[in-house]
Design a protein around this motif. Structure first.
Motif, PDB file in Angstrom:
ATOM      1  N   LEU A   1       1.004  -1.086   0.135  1.00 12.16           N
ATOM      2  CA  LEU A   1      -0.160  -0.021   0.065  1.00 12.16           C
ATOM      3  C   LEU A   1       0.885   1.360  -0.019  1.00 12.16           C
ATOM      4  O   LEU A   1       1.943   1.368   0.706  1.00 12.16           O
ATOM      5  CB  LEU A   1      -0.853  -0.028   1.242  1.00 12.16           C
ATOM      6  N   GLU A   2       0.573   2.186  -0.873  1.00 11.21           N
ATOM      7  CA  GLU A   2       1.432   3.205  -1.245  1.00 11.21           C
ATOM      8  C   GLU A   2       0.614   4.665  -1.303  1.00 11.21           C
ATOM      9  O   GLU A   2       1.322   5.772  -1.505  1.00 11.21           O
ATOM     10  CB  GLU A   2       2.110   3.075  -2.611  1.00 11.21           C
ATOM     11  N   HIS A   3      -0.677   4.455  -0.873  1.00 13.15           N
ATOM     12  CA  HIS A   3      -1.396   5.941  -0.880  1.00 13.15           C
ATOM     13  C   HIS A   3      -1.881   6.024   0.705  1.00 13.15           C
ATOM     14  O   HIS A   3      -2.339   5.268   1.217  1.00 13.15           O
ATOM     15  CB  HIS A   3      -2.635   5.646  -1.824  1.00 13.15           C
ATOM     16  N   PHE A   4      -1.779   7.179   0.935  1.00 11.42           N
ATOM     17  CA  PHE A   4      -2.153   7.548   2.350  1.00 11.42           C
ATOM     18  C   PHE A   4      -2.994   8.769   2.507  1.00 11.42           C
ATOM     19  O   PHE A   4      -3.029   9.972   1.548  1.00 11.42           O
ATOM     20  CB  PHE A   4      -0.696   7.766   2.829  1.00 11.42           C
ATOM     21  N   CYS A   5      -3.561   8.808   3.567  1.00  8.72           N
ATOM     22  CA  CYS A   5      -4.345  10.096   3.815  1.00  8.72           C
ATOM     23  C   CYS A   5      -4.208  10.543   5.254  1.00  8.72           C
ATOM     24  O   CYS A   5      -4.178   9.838   6.366  1.00  8.72           O
ATOM     25  CB  CYS A   5      -5.751   9.669   3.747  1.00  8.72           C
ATOM     26  N   TYR A   6      -3.728  11.780   5.490  1.00  9.01           N
ATOM     27  CA  TYR A   6      -3.387  12.399   6.742  1.00  9.01           C
ATOM     28  C   TYR A   6      -4.761  12.437   7.471  1.00  9.01           C
ATOM     29  O   TYR A   6      -5.695  13.008   7.109  1.00  9.01           O
ATOM     30  CB  TYR A   6      -2.841  13.777   6.548  1.00  9.01           C
TER      31      TYR A   6
ATOM     32  N   ASP B   1       1.961  19.217  -9.390  1.00  5.06           N
ATOM     33  CA  ASP B   1       1.679  19.264  -7.931  1.00  5.06           C
ATOM     34  C   ASP B   1       2.125  18.229  -7.087  1.00  5.06           C
ATOM     35  O   ASP B   1       2.594  17.187  -7.655  1.00  5.06           O
ATOM     36  CB  ASP B   1       0.243  19.378  -7.481  1.00  5.06           C
ATOM     37  N   ASP B   2       2.780  18.731  -5.941  1.00  9.13           N
ATOM     38  CA  ASP B   2       3.417  17.574  -4.956  1.00  9.13           C
ATOM     39  C   ASP B   2       2.151  16.389  -4.686  1.00  9.13           C
ATOM     40  O   ASP B   2       1.363  16.947  -4.143  1.00  9.13           O
ATOM     41  CB  ASP B   2       3.852  18.386  -3.830  1.00  9.13           C
ATOM     42  N   TYR B   3       2.471  15.322  -4.885  1.00 11.83           N
ATOM     43  CA  TYR B   3       1.468  14.199  -4.863  1.00 11.83           C
ATOM     44  C   TYR B   3       1.376  14.048  -3.108  1.00 11.83           C
ATOM     45  O   TYR B   3       0.500  12.848  -2.825  1.00 11.83           O
ATOM     46  CB  TYR B   3       1.730  13.076  -5.540  1.00 11.83           C
ATOM     47  N   LEU B   4       2.422  14.476  -2.450  1.00 15.68           N
ATOM     48  CA  LEU B   4       2.389  14.171  -0.906  1.00 15.68           C
ATOM     49  C   LEU B   4       1.518  15.230  -0.076  1.00 15.68           C
ATOM     50  O   LEU B   4       1.038  15.283   1.090  1.00 15.68           O
ATOM     51  CB  LEU B   4       3.727  14.062  -0.079  1.00 15.68           C
ATOM     52  N   THR B   5       0.781  16.126  -1.156  1.00 15.26           N
ATOM     53  CA  THR B   5       0.080  17.059  -0.335  1.00 15.26           C
ATOM     54  C   THR B   5      -1.234  17.285  -1.357  1.00 15.26           C
ATOM     55  O   THR B   5      -1.467  18.396  -1.745  1.00 15.26           O
ATOM     56  CB  THR B   5       0.638  18.592  -0.054  1.00 15.26           C
ATOM     57  N   LEU B   6      -1.913  16.418  -1.619  1.00 15.19           N
ATOM     58  CA  LEU B   6      -3.103  16.364  -2.721  1.00 15.19           C
ATOM     59  C   LEU B   6      -4.319  17.214  -2.027  1.00 15.19           C
ATOM     60  O   LEU B   6      -4.789  16.866  -0.996  1.00 15.19           O
ATOM     61  CB  LEU B   6      -3.263  14.992  -3.379  1.00 15.19           C
ATOM     62  N   ARG B   7      -4.822  18.098  -2.807  1.00 14.28           N
ATOM     63  CA  ARG B   7      -5.905  18.736  -2.371  1.00 14.28           C
ATOM     64  C   ARG B   7      -7.112  17.926  -2.524  1.00 14.28           C
ATOM     65  O   ARG B   7      -7.190  17.119  -3.543  1.00 14.28           O
ATOM     66  CB  ARG B   7      -6.008  20.083  -3.025  1.00 14.28           C
ATOM     67  N   ARG B   8      -8.214  18.171  -1.782  1.00 12.98           N
ATOM     68  CA  ARG B   8      -9.563  17.552  -1.982  1.00 12.98           C
ATOM     69  C   ARG B   8     -10.549  18.316  -1.867  1.00 12.98           C
ATOM     70  O   ARG B   8     -10.559  19.552  -1.256  1.00 12.98           O
ATOM     71  CB  ARG B   8      -9.618  16.274  -1.221  1.00 12.98           C
ATOM     72  N   TYR B   9     -11.907  17.757  -2.067  1.00 12.68           N
ATOM     73  CA  TYR B   9     -13.126  18.465  -1.658  1.00 12.68           C
ATOM     74  C   TYR B   9     -13.777  17.924  -0.838  1.00 12.68           C
ATOM     75  O   TYR B   9     -14.331  16.850  -1.285  1.00 12.68           O
ATOM     76  CB  TYR B   9     -13.687  18.795  -2.941  1.00 12.68           C
TER      77      TYR B   9
ATOM     78  N   ASN C   1       8.309   9.792   1.729  1.00  9.09           N
ATOM     79  CA  ASN C   1       9.181   9.301   0.772  1.00  9.09           C
ATOM     80  C   ASN C   1       9.792   8.318   1.052  1.00  9.09           C
ATOM     81  O   ASN C   1       9.969   7.199   0.394  1.00  9.09           O
ATOM     82  CB  ASN C   1      10.049  10.508   0.361  1.00  9.09           C
ATOM     83  N   LYS C   2      10.562   8.082   2.135  1.00 11.50           N
ATOM     84  CA  LYS C   2      11.324   7.002   2.591  1.00 11.50           C
ATOM     85  C   LYS C   2      10.387   5.759   3.063  1.00 11.50           C
ATOM     86  O   LYS C   2      10.996   4.818   2.760  1.00 11.50           O
ATOM     87  CB  LYS C   2      12.087   7.547   3.914  1.00 11.50           C
ATOM     88  N   MET C   3       9.234   6.068   3.352  1.00 12.49           N
ATOM     89  CA  MET C   3       8.409   4.811   3.664  1.00 12.49           C
ATOM     90  C   MET C   3       7.713   4.623   2.375  1.00 12.49           C
ATOM     91  O   MET C   3       6.559   3.745   2.397  1.00 12.49           O
ATOM     92  CB  MET C   3       7.152   5.252   4.710  1.00 12.49           C
ATOM     93  N   SER C   4       8.042   4.903   1.103  1.00 14.54           N
ATOM     94  CA  SER C   4       7.714   4.538  -0.202  1.00 14.54           C
ATOM     95  C   SER C   4       6.134   4.926  -0.395  1.00 14.54           C
ATOM     96  O   SER C   4       5.353   4.272  -1.011  1.00 14.54           O
ATOM     97  CB  SER C   4       7.789   3.017  -0.441  1.00 14.54           C
ATOM     98  N   ILE C   5       5.439   6.130   0.298  1.00 16.35           N
ATOM     99  CA  ILE C   5       4.275   6.433   0.123  1.00 16.35           C
ATOM    100  C   ILE C   5       4.462   7.375  -1.206  1.00 16.35           C
ATOM    101  O   ILE C   5       5.099   8.560  -1.134  1.00 16.35           O
ATOM    102  CB  ILE C   5       3.979   7.269   1.137  1.00 16.35           C
TER     103      ILE C   5
END
Ligand SMILES: [Zn+2]
Length: 328
Positions: A248-253, A286-294, A267-271
């Motif tokens: 699993l490589e996709h994460f949500c804060y 855009d930086d994929y580690l700070t993706l915006r959402r609605y 990045n180091k954790m391969s996210i």
């Protein structure tokens, strides 16, 4: 208007579908099933293209994102997701990503802090008297619930007491005692599955149906401390990866909270991607580690929803910002 935003990506964010009146209490997190299915119909009727998260991000990087692309995500993994969120999406043939937090998925008890707040909203009692130690207020013999600020203060005190002094059994005892004091039905709420998350069985079922199960930390916290942050993701992976049958490589804060210091750790954790609750479209570059959402809500009308996903409201905000900067 849609032409301006047509090659940007809109990621929608949902949480849980109400079993009872949760959407009246917290419309930013709980939604009725009718409202959610209605949104999916709007997407179809207005020609939006719903893609899976990974597919959409790959296409955005390659510059081949189709016009008017949407990704649907849901956070936490509430227990009734298979027969609500998942079923609705499958009816429309839409891919769905669910970010699952695993502590309560393992425990299979109601989420303590969420339920405490709901109970205080739900009760008709205007005060509590007597020995209140069983509800996490030792040494207190009277609380006033008539004033909303006071009510919130007591609520937080109980949550903190449960967090700091109890194990999960102790926290559930507080919930049961609190229901008794507030004249609410703990057994009925537990039986209905309120504020519970999917367990291994339900998660396996939705993963087998093609739902993309992804990371949301183990305890729904992501501290600005490298070791603790690592632990949150590795424990979350340990629980979810055997179910998902893939890495699993996709994460949500959790709660959308993030800090720039955390990005190199991810990045180091391969996210590969991480979603926030910051409003906006995702553009190429855009930086994929700070993706915006609605973050869609029960209280948002269909017209406002359509205005947001078409880019009309983003455009209006840009214009307003420009006018303000000229004016000031
Ligand atoms: Zn969450």
């Amino acid at each position: 208007m849609r032409r301006l935003f047509r090659h940007k990506l809109m990621i929608l964010c949902y949480h849980g579908i109400s079993l009872d009146d949760e959407h009246e209490w917290w419309p930013g997190v709980f939604m009725t099933e009718d409202k959610f299915c209605g949104r999916l119909k709007l997407l179809k009727d207005h020609g939006y293209r719903v893609l899976g998260l990974e597919d959409a991000l790959n296409r955005l990087s390659e510059g081949s994102l189709p016009a008017n692309s949407i990704v649907i995500t849901a956070d936490d993994g509430y227990l009734n997701s298979p027969e609500t969120l998942v079923e609705c999406c499958q009816e429309f043939g839409y891919p769905l990503t669910i970010y699952v937090t695993s502590y309560y998925a393992e425990k299979q008890t109601p989420i303590f802090n969420v339920m405490v707040q709901y109970l205080f909203w739900k009760t008709d009692r205007s005060s509590l008297k007597g020995d209140l130690s069983a509800i996490g207020l030792p040494g207190v013999d009277h609380i006033d619930l008539g004033d909303s600020v006071e009510k919130q203060r007591w609520c937080e005190r109980i949550i903190n007491y449960g967090r700091e002094n109890c194990d999960e059994d102790g926290r559930q005892n507080i919930l049961e005692a609190l229901c008794a004091k507030l004249e609410l039905n703990y057994g009925g709420m537990v039986k209905a599955g309120m504020f519970r998350l999917m367990g291994q069985k339900q998660l396996q079922m939705i993963a087998d149906k093609g739902v993309d199960v992804q990371l949301h930390t183990h305890r729904h916290v992501f501290p600005v401390d490298k070791d603790q942050a690592n632990r949150e993701i590795s424990e979350n992976r340990e629980f979810l990866e055997p179910i998902a049958g893939k890495s699993l490589e996709h994460f949500c804060y959790p709660s959308g909270k993030w800090d720039p210091a955390q990005l190199p750790w991810l990045n180091k954790m391969s996210i590969r991607s991480a979603t926030t609750c910051n409003l906006g479209f995702v553009s190429e570059g855009d930086d994929y580690l700070t993706l915006r959402r609605y973050l869609d809500k029960q209280t948002i009308s269909d017209n406002e929803f359509l205005a947001e996903i078409s880019g009309f409201l983003a455009f209006a905000r840009q214009i307003r910002g420009k006018v303000r900067s000229i004016w000031n």
